[in-house]
Design a protein around this motif. Structure first.
Motif, PDB file in Angstrom:
ATOM      1  N   LEU A 173     -10.718  12.923 -30.327  1.00  0.00           N
ATOM      2  CA  LEU A 173     -11.253  12.803 -31.762  1.00  0.00           C
ATOM      3  C   LEU A 173     -12.549  12.186 -31.396  1.00  0.00           C
ATOM      4  O   LEU A 173     -13.729  11.845 -31.793  1.00  0.00           O
ATOM      5  N   ALA A 174     -12.489  11.836 -30.157  1.00  0.00           N
ATOM      6  CA  ALA A 174     -13.951  10.971 -29.624  1.00  0.00           C
ATOM      7  C   ALA A 174     -14.819  12.147 -28.518  1.00  0.00           C
ATOM      8  O   ALA A 174     -14.993  11.114 -27.393  1.00  0.00           O
ATOM      9  N   SER A 175     -14.605  12.674 -28.410  1.00  0.00           N
ATOM     10  CA  SER A 175     -14.806  14.386 -27.409  1.00  0.00           C
ATOM     11  C   SER A 175     -16.850  14.246 -28.000  1.00  0.00           C
ATOM     12  O   SER A 175     -16.560  14.856 -29.312  1.00  0.00           O
ATOM     13  N   ILE A 176     -17.004  15.159 -27.198  1.00  0.00           N
ATOM     14  CA  ILE A 176     -18.629  15.729 -27.656  1.00  0.00           C
ATOM     15  C   ILE A 176     -17.942  17.639 -27.614  1.00  0.00           C
ATOM     16  O   ILE A 176     -17.253  17.773 -26.742  1.00  0.00           O
ATOM     17  N   SER A 177     -18.120  17.812 -28.860  1.00  0.00           N
ATOM     18  CA  SER A 177     -18.150  19.227 -28.773  1.00  0.00           C
ATOM     19  C   SER A 177     -18.784  20.225 -27.802  1.00  0.00           C
ATOM     20  O   SER A 177     -19.993  19.728 -27.312  1.00  0.00           O
ATOM     21  N   ARG A 225     -21.491   5.693 -30.940  1.00  0.00           N
ATOM     22  CA  ARG A 225     -22.274   5.818 -31.844  1.00  0.00           C
ATOM     23  C   ARG A 225     -21.465   6.865 -32.417  1.00  0.00           C
ATOM     24  O   ARG A 225     -21.396   6.935 -34.615  1.00  0.00           O
ATOM     25  N   LYS A 226     -21.052   8.080 -32.102  1.00  0.00           N
ATOM     26  CA  LYS A 226     -20.376   9.007 -33.321  1.00  0.00           C
ATOM     27  C   LYS A 226     -18.931   8.236 -33.937  1.00  0.00           C
ATOM     28  O   LYS A 226     -18.803   9.217 -34.671  1.00  0.00           O
ATOM     29  N   GLU A 256     -16.016   5.563 -38.429  1.00  0.00           N
ATOM     30  CA  GLU A 256     -15.559   4.995 -38.760  1.00  0.00           C
ATOM     31  C   GLU A 256     -16.163   4.140 -39.719  1.00  0.00           C
ATOM     32  O   GLU A 256     -15.289   4.058 -40.974  1.00  0.00           O
ATOM     33  N   GLU A 257     -17.370   4.032 -40.141  1.00  0.00           N
ATOM     34  CA  GLU A 257     -17.820   3.602 -41.441  1.00  0.00           C
ATOM     35  C   GLU A 257     -18.045   4.951 -43.081  1.00  0.00           C
ATOM     36  O   GLU A 257     -17.593   3.779 -43.479  1.00  0.00           O
ATOM     37  N   VAL A 258     -18.088   6.172 -42.139  1.00  0.00           N
ATOM     38  CA  VAL A 258     -17.445   6.590 -43.313  1.00  0.00           C
ATOM     39  C   VAL A 258     -15.881   6.646 -43.789  1.00  0.00           C
ATOM     40  O   VAL A 258     -15.883   6.971 -45.147  1.00  0.00           O
ATOM     41  N   MET A 309     -14.923   5.699 -47.654  1.00  0.00           N
ATOM     42  CA  MET A 309     -14.191   7.109 -48.157  1.00  0.00           C
ATOM     43  C   MET A 309     -13.053   6.063 -48.873  1.00  0.00           C
ATOM     44  O   MET A 309     -12.173   6.148 -49.713  1.00  0.00           O
ATOM     45  N   ARG A 310     -12.645   4.733 -47.482  1.00  0.00           N
ATOM     46  CA  ARG A 310     -11.117   4.241 -47.849  1.00  0.00           C
ATOM     47  C   ARG A 310     -11.125   3.722 -49.538  1.00  0.00           C
ATOM     48  O   ARG A 310      -9.874   3.815 -49.541  1.00  0.00           O
TER      49      ARG A 310
END
Length: 100
Positions: free
Chosen positions: A12-16, A42-43, A48-50, A54-55
């Motif tokens: 989930l927290a990796s750079i593609s 930052r990603k 988390e903000e999104v 949406m929650r």
């Protein structure tokens, strides 16, 4: 070189791969050094903000918000929103090498 850096299963927290290529392009074009840890941090903050936004909203409210944002975006100089590339090519022909 890039394949060795990419994990076999994306986390989930990796750079593609696409993101890594974009970061390398920024480094090469602008002579900058991109901090990968700060980028990932930052990603995750943005994700988390999104999720927080949406929650507590239903699909109808999110759709109305997106439509409102799109309606506020106006094309510059009354330009059409859709560009016909064929017409554009005919209006601006590319000159080839001239033969004398």
């Amino acid at each position: 070189m890039l394949r060795n850096r990419r994990p076999t299963t994306p986390a989930l927290a990796s750079i593609s791969l696409e993101e890594e290529l974009a970061l390398l392009r920024v480094e090469l074009m602008y002579g900058l050094r991109v901090n990968r840890e700060a980028y990932l941090r930052r990603k995750m903050e943005e994700r988390e903000e999104v999720m927080r936004r949406m929650r507590h909203r239903d699909a109808q409210a999110m759709l109305a918000d997106l439509r409102g944002r799109l309606d506020r975006v106006k094309p510059q100089n009354d330009a059409p929103r859709v560009i016909d590339l064929r017409t554009r090519r005919r209006l601006h022909p590319v000159d080839g090498p001239e033969t004398a």
